[in-house]
Design an enzyme around this catalytic site. Structure first.
Site, PDB file in Angstrom:
ATOM      1  N   LEU A  86      88.221  12.999 -34.158  1.00 25.14           N
ATOM      2  CA  LEU A  86      87.680  14.321 -33.849  1.00 25.14           C
ATOM      3  C   LEU A  86      86.157  14.340 -33.887  1.00 25.14           C
ATOM      4  CD1 LEU A  86      90.217  16.675 -35.665  1.00 25.14           C
ATOM      5  CD2 LEU A  86      90.266  15.758 -33.334  1.00 25.14           C
TER       6      LEU A  86
ATOM      7  N   HIS B 254      70.898  35.855 -51.183  1.00 25.01           N
ATOM      8  CA  HIS B 254      71.110  36.503 -49.880  1.00 25.01           C
ATOM      9  C   HIS B 254      69.875  36.254 -49.008  1.00 25.01           C
ATOM     10  CE1 HIS B 254      72.396  39.461 -46.909  1.00 25.01           C
ATOM     11  NE2 HIS B 254      71.124  39.861 -46.881  1.00 25.01           N
TER      12      HIS B 254
ATOM     13  N   GLY C 231      94.117  12.192 -33.786  1.00 24.14           N
ATOM     14  CA  GLY C 231      93.476  13.485 -34.011  1.00 24.14           C
ATOM     15  C   GLY C 231      93.165  13.746 -35.462  1.00 24.14           C
ATOM     16  N   SER C 232      92.471  12.786 -36.093  1.00 20.68           N
ATOM     17  CA  SER C 232      92.032  12.999 -37.463  1.00 20.68           C
ATOM     18  C   SER C 232      90.522  12.840 -37.512  1.00 20.68           C
ATOM     19  CB  SER C 232      92.745  12.028 -38.411  1.00 20.68           C
ATOM     20  OG  SER C 232      92.579  12.439 -39.761  1.00 20.68           O
ATOM     21  N   TYR C 233      89.979  12.489 -38.674  1.00 17.57           N
ATOM     22  CA  TYR C 233      88.546  12.579 -38.897  1.00 17.57           C
ATOM     23  C   TYR C 233      87.724  11.755 -37.908  1.00 17.57           C
ATOM     24  CZ  TYR C 233      90.307  14.712 -43.071  1.00 17.57           C
ATOM     25  OH  TYR C 233      90.993  15.539 -43.910  1.00 17.57           O
ATOM     26  N   ILE C 234      88.022  10.482 -37.780  1.00 20.70           N
ATOM     27  CA  ILE C 234      87.227   9.626 -36.904  1.00 20.70           C
ATOM     28  C   ILE C 234      87.338  10.080 -35.450  1.00 20.70           C
ATOM     29  CG2 ILE C 234      87.002   7.277 -35.983  1.00 20.70           C
ATOM     30  CD1 ILE C 234      87.847   6.254 -38.751  1.00 20.70           C
TER      31      ILE C 234
END
Length: 463
Positions: A185, A444, A180-183
């Site tokens: 997810l 804005h 459950g880390s960058y790759i």
């Protein structure tokens, strides 16, 4: 005699990644005779299995999501989008091949550079063997990258890695992702949006262990809102193929045995450096317990004349850090010799949607520093532009050194977060007082206009 067939160069570069290729061209420009060795496709991870292909998939998944969510913005879509993974892959392959061809041409156009295909390994501290060839130099630059780390327990199961999943031409029906880390997810959201059922198993108590728990919880909320099943605290993971079209993963959670079945399994449990392929012990190189080649702030190893750049030195696992390694090396060789690893502010992004941009310290890391801190956090739901886009998930937060007034770290988790984080990063490199940003007039309506408002909310926090 082996010396009779030795090919001698002014420099040998092992690996044609994001540090190796530009370094080869820089050395060639200075009239060095250069050998660059590559065992696989030109361009390294970024071009072939990382940034270029995965962000192409992110774009396709985003398009599918935008169509499916168009009714929320008053656009009626008659049917759900039809996903063609083969076409998505074809587009990805075209982008990858364009990058490879560009690299090949730039290297081929330099008469000083010799491209050698194969896996290099040390004979001693000045010689490398590549197939039947022996190369020698007193300047060796290692840019060998990293590969997927596969944990024990998956010897008897068919699995995908970040490389092989990009070769699929048919969508997985039920995709299990371990990690459950960058790759993990990023692929989880990609394939869920394209039509797969996705489950993520993470051994840790929360996702993305290097991030603060607050950030992790918000990331999890985003994924679960898209019906991605997330299971944290999953231990003793093992996999087994029950049938040719089915894979089962067993694990323990809260002391209870559990199982989950799917059609495909992606293992995304981290990366391991390719340093072992070099047979570094024959050169006497110091390798740490995680397999990374030890370097100092100038990228020098313990052996004079040998340098390590990119993922294999453990000082960053990103394209931008690898390229910065090249910049440091180029300055040390031909410049003012002022650039070092000590100058670098770690920054990265998680390319789920909305993306997370991070610069500098997390809140947990800042608290450990012992500095007097100021901190502010605001939800994206308070930004007009986010509301107008219908994308209000996430937050923006910043950490400041109360004494120097300099920004120590920032996170932007929300629409445009991967781009907006650059505003904080620029201020950090410029060593600006946070008050400079706080008093700035931002356009804005943009998400960036929250930054001055955020900085006005800074308050002291306890370490």
């Amino acid at each position: 005699m082996i010396e009779d067939r030795v090919e001698t160069f002014d420099a040998i570069i092992v690996g044609s990644g994001q540090a190796g290729n530009p370094l080869a061209l820089a050395l060639a420009k200075e009239k060095w005779k250069v050998a660059i060795v590559e065992k696989a496709a030109l361009g390294g991870t970024c071009v072939n299995t990382g940034c270029t292909p995965t962000k192409a998939y992110v774009a396709s998944a985003r398009a599918a999501w935008a169509i499916a969510n168009a009714p929320n913005l008053g656009i009626e879509v008659p049917k759900s989008p039809k996903v063609n993974l083969k076409s998505i892959k074809k587009r990805k392959d075209k982008l990858v091949n364009q990058s490879r061809l560009g690299i090949r041409k730039s290297l081929a156009d330099s008469p000083q550079v010799t491209m050698i295909r194969g896996t290099a390994s040390f004979i001693d501290k000045t010689r490398l063997k590549v197939g039947s060839r022996v190369l020698k130099s007193y300047k060796i630059f290692l840019n060998v990258g990293a590969r997927a780390r596969i944990p024990e327990g998956f010897e008897d199961v068919d699995y995908l890695t970040n490389t092989s999943i990009l070769q699929l031409e048919k969508l997985p029906e039920r995709l299990i992702i371990i990690g459950g880390s960058y790759i993990g997810l990023e692929f989880a959201q990609i394939f869920k949006r394209l039509g797969s059922k996705v489950t993520v198993l993470e051994m840790g108590d929360y996702l993305i262990s290097k991030e603060d728990q607050h950030t992790s919880e918000q990331v999890r909320e985003v994924l679960e809102k898209e019906s991605i099943k997330v299971i944290c605290g999953a231990h003793c993971l093992k996999g087994k193929n029950k049938k040719s079209d089915s894979v089962t993963v067993s694990f323990q959670k809260d002391g209870k045995d559990q199982k989950i079945s799917g059609t495909h399994l992606l293992i995304a449990t981290g990366r391991m450096p390719n340093s072992d392929l070099l047979k570094p012990e024959k050169a006497g190189l110091d390798i740490n317990k995680r397999g990374f080649i030890d370097v100092n702030s100038k990228l020098e190893t313990n052996i004079e004349g040998i340098f390590a750049l990119g993922d294999c030195n453990g000082k960053g696992a990103f394209t931008h850090t690898a390229y910065n390694d090249y910049e440091i090396m180029e300055d040390q060789l031909f410049g003012e010799k002022k650039r070092t690893l000590d100058d670098r502010i770690i920054n990265y992004a998680l390319y789920i949607d909305p993306p997370l941009g991070r610069a500098g310290m997390t809140l947990s890391q800042a608290k450990e520093s012992g500095k007097n801190l100021l901190f502010a956090r605001m939800p994206m739901s308070e930004i007009s532009r986010a509301k107008e886009k219908g994308e209000t998930q996430g937050k923006m937060e910043v950490i400041v050194d109360a004494e120097t007034e300099q920004i120590l770290g920032a996170a932007v988790f929300g629409t445009g977060g991967d781009e907006i984080i650059g505003t904080f990063l620029t201020a950090m490199y410029g060593k600006l007082s946070y008050k400079t940003l706080m008093k700035s007039v931002q356009t804005h309506p943009t998400v960036t206009e929250l930054i001055p408002t955020l900085l006005q909310q800074l308050k002291p926090i306890k370490n």
